[in-house]
Design a protein around this motif. Structure first.
Motif, PDB file in Angstrom:
ATOM      1  N   LEU A  71      -4.618  -3.656  -7.382  1.00 34.80           N
ATOM      2  CA  LEU A  71      -5.038  -2.318  -7.830  1.00 34.80           C
ATOM      3  C   LEU A  71      -6.556  -2.266  -7.978  1.00 34.80           C
ATOM      4  O   LEU A  71      -7.183  -1.256  -7.620  1.00 34.80           O
ATOM      5  CB  LEU A  71      -4.362  -1.961  -9.155  1.00 34.80           C
ATOM      6  N   GLU A  72      -7.147  -3.343  -8.498  1.00 36.74           N
ATOM      7  CA  GLU A  72      -8.600  -3.380  -8.648  1.00 36.74           C
ATOM      8  C   GLU A  72      -9.292  -3.359  -7.290  1.00 36.74           C
ATOM      9  O   GLU A  72     -10.270  -2.636  -7.099  1.00 36.74           O
ATOM     10  CB  GLU A  72      -9.013  -4.627  -9.442  1.00 36.74           C
ATOM     11  N   LEU A  73      -8.765  -4.134  -6.345  1.00 34.89           N
ATOM     12  CA  LEU A  73      -9.358  -4.163  -5.007  1.00 34.89           C
ATOM     13  C   LEU A  73      -9.270  -2.807  -4.323  1.00 34.89           C
ATOM     14  O   LEU A  73     -10.167  -2.413  -3.592  1.00 34.89           O
ATOM     15  CB  LEU A  73      -8.667  -5.224  -4.141  1.00 34.89           C
ATOM     16  N   ALA A  74      -8.199  -2.092  -4.577  1.00 35.64           N
ATOM     17  CA  ALA A  74      -8.011  -0.765  -3.966  1.00 35.64           C
ATOM     18  C   ALA A  74      -8.757   0.330  -4.726  1.00 35.64           C
ATOM     19  O   ALA A  74      -8.794   1.474  -4.276  1.00 35.64           O
ATOM     20  CB  ALA A  74      -6.515  -0.441  -3.908  1.00 35.64           C
ATOM     21  N   GLY A  75      -9.331  -0.019  -5.859  1.00 33.51           N
ATOM     22  CA  GLY A  75     -10.065   0.975  -6.650  1.00 33.51           C
ATOM     23  C   GLY A  75      -9.162   1.878  -7.471  1.00 33.51           C
ATOM     24  O   GLY A  75      -9.590   2.935  -7.924  1.00 33.51           O
ATOM     25  N   PHE A  76      -7.926   1.461  -7.686  1.00 32.21           N
ATOM     26  CA  PHE A  76      -6.965   2.297  -8.411  1.00 32.21           C
ATOM     27  C   PHE A  76      -7.089   2.171  -9.929  1.00 32.21           C
ATOM     28  O   PHE A  76      -6.565   2.988 -10.642  1.00 32.21           O
ATOM     29  CB  PHE A  76      -5.537   1.936  -8.001  1.00 32.21           C
ATOM     30  N   THR A  77      -7.769   1.136 -10.408  1.00 31.34           N
ATOM     31  CA  THR A  77      -7.845   0.953 -11.860  1.00 31.34           C
ATOM     32  C   THR A  77      -8.658   2.060 -12.522  1.00 31.34           C
ATOM     33  O   THR A  77      -8.509   2.307 -13.708  1.00 31.34           O
ATOM     34  CB  THR A  77      -8.448  -0.416 -12.220  1.00 31.34           C
ATOM     35  N   GLU A  78      -9.498   2.737 -11.750  1.00 32.76           N
ATOM     36  CA  GLU A  78     -10.247   3.865 -12.296  1.00 32.76           C
ATOM     37  C   GLU A  78      -9.400   5.134 -12.326  1.00 32.76           C
ATOM     38  O   GLU A  78      -9.722   6.080 -13.027  1.00 32.76           O
ATOM     39  CB  GLU A  78     -11.506   4.099 -11.474  1.00 32.76           C
ATOM     40  N   LEU A  79      -8.322   5.145 -11.565  1.00 35.18           N
ATOM     41  CA  LEU A  79      -7.483   6.338 -11.458  1.00 35.18           C
ATOM     42  C   LEU A  79      -6.309   6.333 -12.433  1.00 35.18           C
ATOM     43  O   LEU A  79      -5.735   7.377 -12.722  1.00 35.18           O
ATOM     44  CB  LEU A  79      -6.941   6.469 -10.028  1.00 35.18           C
ATOM     45  N   SER A  81       0.827  -1.210   0.000  1.00 33.32           N
ATOM     46  CA  SER A  81       0.000   0.000   0.000  1.00 33.32           C
ATOM     47  C   SER A  81       0.861   1.260   0.000  1.00 33.32           C
ATOM     48  O   SER A  81       0.448   2.292  -0.530  1.00 33.32           O
ATOM     49  CB  SER A  81      -0.938  -0.007   1.204  1.00 33.32           C
ATOM     50  N   ALA A  82       2.057   1.179   0.546  1.00 37.36           N
ATOM     51  CA  ALA A  82       2.963   2.338   0.528  1.00 37.36           C
ATOM     52  C   ALA A  82       3.356   2.685  -0.913  1.00 37.36           C
ATOM     53  O   ALA A  82       3.456   3.859  -1.283  1.00 37.36           O
ATOM     54  CB  ALA A  82       4.212   2.052   1.370  1.00 37.36           C
ATOM     55  N   GLY A  83       3.545   1.665  -1.730  1.00 40.27           N
ATOM     56  CA  GLY A  83       3.839   1.892  -3.142  1.00 40.27           C
ATOM     57  C   GLY A  83       2.643   2.487  -3.870  1.00 40.27           C
ATOM     58  O   GLY A  83       2.785   3.372  -4.710  1.00 40.27           O
ATOM     59  N   PHE A  84       1.443   1.989  -3.519  1.00 38.29           N
ATOM     60  CA  PHE A  84       0.223   2.534  -4.129  1.00 38.29           C
ATOM     61  C   PHE A  84       0.060   4.010  -3.765  1.00 38.29           C
ATOM     62  O   PHE A  84      -0.355   4.816  -4.588  1.00 38.29           O
ATOM     63  CB  PHE A  84      -1.012   1.752  -3.684  1.00 38.29           C
ATOM     64  N   ARG A  85       0.391   4.353  -2.527  1.00 40.48           N
ATOM     65  CA  ARG A  85       0.289   5.764  -2.111  1.00 40.48           C
ATOM     66  C   ARG A  85       1.258   6.639  -2.900  1.00 40.48           C
ATOM     67  O   ARG A  85       0.932   7.767  -3.271  1.00 40.48           O
ATOM     68  CB  ARG A  85       0.560   5.907  -0.604  1.00 40.48           C
ATOM     69  N   ALA A  86       2.453   6.128  -3.168  1.00 41.43           N
ATOM     70  CA  ALA A  86       3.433   6.894  -3.959  1.00 41.43           C
ATOM     71  C   ALA A  86       2.900   7.132  -5.370  1.00 41.43           C
ATOM     72  O   ALA A  86       3.030   8.234  -5.912  1.00 41.43           O
ATOM     73  CB  ALA A  86       4.768   6.145  -4.007  1.00 41.43           C
ATOM     74  N   LEU A  87       2.275   6.103  -5.963  1.00 42.72           N
ATOM     75  CA  LEU A  87       1.685   6.266  -7.301  1.00 42.72           C
ATOM     76  C   LEU A  87       0.550   7.285  -7.269  1.00 42.72           C
ATOM     77  O   LEU A  87       0.435   8.129  -8.162  1.00 42.72           O
ATOM     78  CB  LEU A  87       1.158   4.926  -7.815  1.00 42.72           C
ATOM     79  N   LEU A  88      -0.276   7.208  -6.238  1.00 39.31           N
ATOM     80  CA  LEU A  88      -1.423   8.115  -6.133  1.00 39.31           C
ATOM     81  C   LEU A  88      -0.965   9.562  -5.970  1.00 39.31           C
ATOM     82  O   LEU A  88      -1.510  10.467  -6.606  1.00 39.31           O
ATOM     83  CB  LEU A  88      -2.316   7.699  -4.963  1.00 39.31           C
ATOM     84  N   VAL A 129       0.650   6.789 -16.209  1.00 35.88           N
ATOM     85  CA  VAL A 129       0.015   5.584 -16.740  1.00 35.88           C
ATOM     86  C   VAL A 129       0.881   4.387 -16.365  1.00 35.88           C
ATOM     87  O   VAL A 129       2.086   4.529 -16.141  1.00 35.88           O
ATOM     88  CB  VAL A 129      -0.205   5.661 -18.267  1.00 35.88           C
ATOM     89  N   LEU A 130       0.253   3.227 -16.285  1.00 39.62           N
ATOM     90  CA  LEU A 130       0.953   2.016 -15.866  1.00 39.62           C
ATOM     91  C   LEU A 130       1.076   1.068 -17.046  1.00 39.62           C
ATOM     92  O   LEU A 130       0.130   0.907 -17.821  1.00 39.62           O
ATOM     93  CB  LEU A 130       0.175   1.340 -14.731  1.00 39.62           C
ATOM     94  N   ALA A 131       2.225   0.424 -17.169  1.00 35.90           N
ATOM     95  CA  ALA A 131       2.469  -0.503 -18.276  1.00 35.90           C
ATOM     96  C   ALA A 131       2.963  -1.837 -17.727  1.00 35.90           C
ATOM     97  O   ALA A 131       3.712  -1.879 -16.750  1.00 35.90           O
ATOM     98  CB  ALA A 131       3.501   0.074 -19.234  1.00 35.90           C
ATOM     99  N   GLY A 132       2.519  -2.915 -18.380  1.00 32.01           N
ATOM    100  CA  GLY A 132       3.006  -4.248 -18.027  1.00 32.01           C
ATOM    101  C   GLY A 132       2.713  -4.643 -16.601  1.00 32.01           C
ATOM    102  O   GLY A 132       3.558  -5.246 -15.937  1.00 32.01           O
TER     103      GLY A 132
END
Length: 111
Positions: free
Chosen positions: A89-97, A55-62, A77-80
């Motif tokens: 990412l889907e569970l965290a709802g990040f795929t919409e972001l 989740s710390a990595g997800f926060r950095a992306l956000l 944008v995310l690749a690969g």
């Protein structure tokens, strides 16, 4: 974790390999912030070699996405994205972001 940055005409690609956890996420955040400080707001994060992201990595992306989209300057944008990380990412709802692309070429071509 290993981070490399490649500059292209219209964007930068940040390749992340290995594990991004609470100990290494600050390095990812620093790489993303350094790109923004250098005036780069169109970023591709290449995740092909990524094994794990906490989740710390997800926060950095956000945080990077918010900074890039501020004043409509660009986006991250995310690749690969590996399947296991895509599920997280889907569970965290990040795929919409984040827009995701199957490979780097398509992601870089997006810009």
């Amino acid at each position: 974790m290993e981070i490399t940055v490649q500059e292209f005409k219209h964007c930068d690609m940040i390749t992340v390999k290995g594990r991004v956890d609470s100990a290494t996420a600050p390095q990812l955040a620093q790489a993303l912030e350094a790109a923004n400080e250098g005036g780069k707001y169109k970023l591709v994060v290449n995740m092909e070699g990524l094994e794990y992201m906490s989740s710390a990595g997800f926060r950095a992306l956000l945080a990077a996405q918010r900074n890039c989209k501020k004043y409509n300057r660009g986006e991250v944008v995310l690749a690969g994205v590996p399947d296991r990380i895509r599920e997280a990412l889907e569970l965290a709802g990040f795929t919409e972001l984040f827009k995701t692309f199957d490979n780097n070429l398509t992601a870089v071509g997006h810009f």
